[in-house]
Design an enzyme around this catalytic site. Sequence first.
Site, PDB file in Angstrom:
ATOM      1  N   ASP A 100     102.389  27.902  81.585  1.00 57.42           N
ATOM      2  CA  ASP A 100     101.495  28.572  82.531  1.00 57.42           C
ATOM      3  C   ASP A 100     100.053  28.602  82.015  1.00 57.42           C
ATOM      4  OD1 ASP A 100     103.722  29.101  84.132  1.00 57.42           O
ATOM      5  OD2 ASP A 100     104.173  30.925  83.000  1.00 57.42           O
TER       6      ASP A 100
ATOM      7  N   ASP B 127      97.297  28.321  76.137  1.00 53.47           N
ATOM      8  CA  ASP B 127      96.108  29.014  76.633  1.00 53.47           C
ATOM      9  C   ASP B 127      96.026  30.455  76.166  1.00 53.47           C
ATOM     10  OD1 ASP B 127      96.863  31.061  79.240  1.00 53.47           O
ATOM     11  OD2 ASP B 127      98.400  29.726  78.466  1.00 53.47           O
TER      12      ASP B 127
ATOM     13  N   ASP C  39     103.002  25.056  75.869  1.00 49.03           N
ATOM     14  CA  ASP C  39     103.153  26.205  76.754  1.00 49.03           C
ATOM     15  C   ASP C  39     103.049  25.662  78.177  1.00 49.03           C
ATOM     16  OD1 ASP C  39     103.293  28.959  77.511  1.00 49.03           O
ATOM     17  OD2 ASP C  39     101.128  28.945  77.805  1.00 49.03           O
TER      18      ASP C  39
END
Length: 228
Positions: A10, A187, A8
Amino acid sequence: MKRLALFDLDHTLIPTDSDHAWGRFMVEEGMVERARFERENLQFYEDYKAGCLDIDAYLRVALEPLSRYSRAELDRFHARFMAEVIAPQILPVARQLVDEHRKAGDLCCVVTATNAFVTRPIAQAFGIEHLIAVDPATEGDLPEARYTGLVKGMPSFQAGKIVRTEGWLAAMGLGWGDFEKSFFYSDSRNDIPLLEKVSDPVATNPDDTLRAHAERLGWPILELFKAT
């Protein structure tokens, strides 16, 4: 056998949200109407973090401004965005993580729900060739074709990340079983479906929901930006 490393973007490889930051950048540059866009940008960001984002409504708002400018104009805006906003957020600890996989010969790919216009230069800055992102539709197939403000294909969001990843692998004649190990670093609670699909999920700078999920299942938790 090869290994697969999915990332991922961001709050995983960079300690900020590139899409939200691009929205703020557009506001400051006068590319969008300030009051309305700031309000909507913030609300969509909060919805994303809460796991209740209406992806279709969000993309209508996020992609529409791209249709107002030529690709050359957008590229000039993005070059400044990269230099002023994103480059300071690309930290050595994240580069090291990516480089470890690249040096091991792993097949690396960024898998993000942020659109490809915003994220492709960021993935390239990490030396990652492959990107799965929301694809903005264009008026034609030429590289300079204007964006329409609409989405092309399935958004790479939540379970859509699995579908898009499997499509990408299939285009190369590959599947999950062709890899000795498959990693995914994220996250976000929104990425639990893909985290559960790979052999080696890594909750990276996790939000509270993902942290609790990772602890319950015994997944490793990686804190890249704890000191930032």
